[in-house]
Every structure is written in C-alpha cells, then in structure tokens.
Design an enzyme around this catalytic site. Sequence first.
Site, short mmCIF file in Angstrom:
data_model
loop_
_atom_site.label_atom_id
_atom_site.label_comp_id
_atom_site.label_asym_id
_atom_site.label_seq_id
_atom_site.Cartn_x
_atom_site.Cartn_y
_atom_site.Cartn_z
N ILE A 205 0.88 -1.19 0.00
CA ILE A 205 0.00 0.00 0.00
C ILE A 205 0.91 1.23 0.00
O ILE A 205 1.76 1.36 0.89
CB ILE A 205 -0.84 0.08 1.30
CG1 ILE A 205 -1.61 -1.23 1.54
CG2 ILE A 205 -1.80 1.27 1.26
CD1 ILE A 205 -1.96 -1.44 3.00
N HIS A 206 0.75 2.09 -0.98
CA HIS A 206 1.57 3.31 -0.93
C HIS A 206 0.95 4.49 -1.65
O HIS A 206 1.45 5.60 -1.59
CB HIS A 206 2.95 3.06 -1.54
CG HIS A 206 2.95 3.08 -3.03
ND1 HIS A 206 2.33 2.12 -3.78
CD2 HIS A 206 3.45 3.97 -3.92
CE1 HIS A 206 2.47 2.39 -5.06
NE2 HIS A 206 3.13 3.51 -5.18
N ARG A 207 -0.14 4.27 -2.38
CA ARG A 207 -0.64 5.33 -3.24
C ARG A 207 -1.26 6.46 -2.42
O ARG A 207 -2.03 6.21 -1.48
CB ARG A 207 -1.66 4.75 -4.21
CG ARG A 207 -1.75 5.49 -5.50
CD ARG A 207 -2.18 4.61 -6.63
NE ARG A 207 -1.09 3.77 -7.11
CZ ARG A 207 -0.02 4.18 -7.79
NH1 ARG A 207 0.12 5.45 -8.10
NH2 ARG A 207 0.90 3.34 -8.17
#
Length: 352
Positions: A205-207
């Site tokens: 998860i990074h957006r």
Amino acid sequence: MKVLTIIGARPQFIKAAVVSRAFKEHRPEVQEIIVHTGQHYDANMSDVFFDELEIPKPDYNLGIGGGSHGQNTGRMIEKLEALMMKVRPQWVLVYGDTDSTLAGALAAAKLHIAVAHVEAGLRSFNRRMPEEINRVLTDHIAEILFAPTETGRQNLLNEGIPEEKIKLVGDVMYDASLFYKGKARKPALPHELNIKDGDFVLCTIHRAENTDDPQRLSGIFQGLGDSGETIALPMHPRTRGKIADYNIAIPDNVWVIHPVGYLEMVWLESNCRLVATDSGGVQKEAYFFGKPCVTMRDETEWIELVEAGWNTLSGTDSKEISTALLAHTAPQSNPFYGDGAIAQKIVARMFG
Ligand code: UDP
C-alpha cells in the site's frame, strides 16, 4: 551519442535497469548518463536496487526529496535544466509517472531536447492522482512514446497525439520479471509468519489517494484484518508514517516488514497465493508470476487484467476487500505484455 536518463523512484530503478542493460549490450556506442533526482532516498527504497540490479551508479544525484509536489518538481526542473545545458544529450529518457518524470520532460522540452517516455499512455482518468497529471503532461511533451499496451496506445490517439510518435512495444517490467526471476531471494521474515506452502497474501500500500485519506487507509486495514488471511506487508515509508499519524491499528494477521529489494519482492510474488495492492507495477507482476490480484483502488490503468479476470478492483471498503481476498477467481485469458525483448526495442527505436 548521449542519452540522459532521469530516475528517482523505486519503480523507475527497476525499469531503467533493463533498458540500461540493453544500451550496453545493443548500443554500446551510446553514452548513457544517469541522473537520480533523489525522490526516493532511503537505503531500502533506492540503494538496494542499484546494488542488486547492477544499475550503473548515477552520474549525478540531485538530492531532491521530501518536499511537496510543487517544491520537488520546481527544484528538479531548475537543476535538470542546468545539467541538460551542460551535457547536451540527444535524448532525455523518462519513465512512468512521478514528479521526476514530469520535471525531466519539462526541462528538456524547453531546451528543445527530444524526450522519450517509457510507459506512455496509461490513464486512470482520475485527475486527483498526481501520477495522472504527470503522465498526461509528459505524454504531450514527448517526441517518442513507448506504450506498454494497446489500451495505452488508444488513449494517446484519443488525446490527439500523432500516431507516428507512438510505439507499442510492450512492458519493460515484463523484461525485468523474466530476467530477475531466476535470481529471486527469500527475504528475512518474522518467525511467527508461517508462509509455508505459499498460503499467504502479499500486500503493498503506498498510493497517496489511499495513504493520505484516513478513511480509505483504515478501510484497507479493516478489510485485511477481517479476511483472517496470513498477510505479509512490506511497508512503504509513507504508509508507515500515515498509520502512526492516524493511529490505525495493525491487525494480528498482518505481518509488517520493511520494504524489500526487488529480488526479494519477486520471491514473495512467486510464492504467495494472492496479491493485494494499490501499486501499478505490483498488479502486473502478480500476473507475470501467475497470481490473482486484488487492487485496492477504484480504478486501474491496467484494465486488461481486470477484463481477463486476473485482477479484481475492490476499492477500499473493508467488506469489499475481505470478500475479494477470500474469493476464488478463474482468469479467462492471458493479456499480452510483450515478448520479453522490450528494452531492446526501445533502444533500437531511439538510436535506430
Ligand atoms: N517493490 C519492491 N519492494 C517492495 C515493494 C515493491 O521491490 O517492498 C517493487 C515491485 O516489485 C515493483 C515496484 O517496486 O517492481 C513497484 O513500485 P511501487 O509500488 O512503489 O510503484 P508503482 O508501480 O505503483 O508506481
């Protein structure tokens, strides 16, 4: 003959690794000058990729990172312009959709230096994503646009970009997955994380659209927890910071580890049961390694994987996520991302 390659973020290091090798093997007369903008600077987000993927050390490191989009982009343009005036390359080569991509393209265009864009034509049609703005503008500046998919080529044509500038070559990340899969390495994992028999979910998860919205980020962790699946999560530094800011609890079935290098990531992708992600690159790698994927976003640029049944868009609602993680998917077809010699085609088109 000179090409100035501009990279700054993790996925760009991986893409540039294969193209850089293709320059050496197929166009040794071309001098490639590599600039690292400094956008990603942690050892496990940057150095590890140069070391293990054998990317030549950057000739220049601009050390620009940690600011806002405007600050970073502005500072990059200023430094890149000065560098381009000094180096005077035939081509400026940019990758993907980050602030480094746009800054490189803008600086080059104003100096009348031709821009080549690898991974052109991808669209989420969501202008709230910084990546979407970066891609659209870069595509309209570039002289040569390397589209990874037919969908990408069509998007460019629909925006009025002349057909002769667009080259449908395939996806350089497919080259990378083929080249490095034999070198995959198991990462150090917590003892309690029992991932034998490949019965685990790999999650990233990074957006910004997810990390910068407390409701979306807590929906994701709630959904991961509710699924009860064993989940390995190499956590991006941005996500780590936001979880602390929003006080989000990590469920017991989610094992957080540090970001891993690409060779370790390939091991995790090859050995898991399923991938859950909001990453662009990881969605495709799931498919390259034959794993179904749940994409925790409302839309994707890699729509052909959704249509083929490999990828499920869950959004960030916890119920949708937990249901998707437990569902059994049956892909209907295998989208084509190229023949594994894409980097070679890119260098041949630039200096053919
Ligand atoms: N990746 C990695 N280590 C990790 C997480 C991702 O090497 O801990 C790799 C992944 O295999 C893919 C690339 O980084 O090749 C994707 O980058 P990211 O998700 O940061 O960006 P995006 O693809 O969404 O632009």
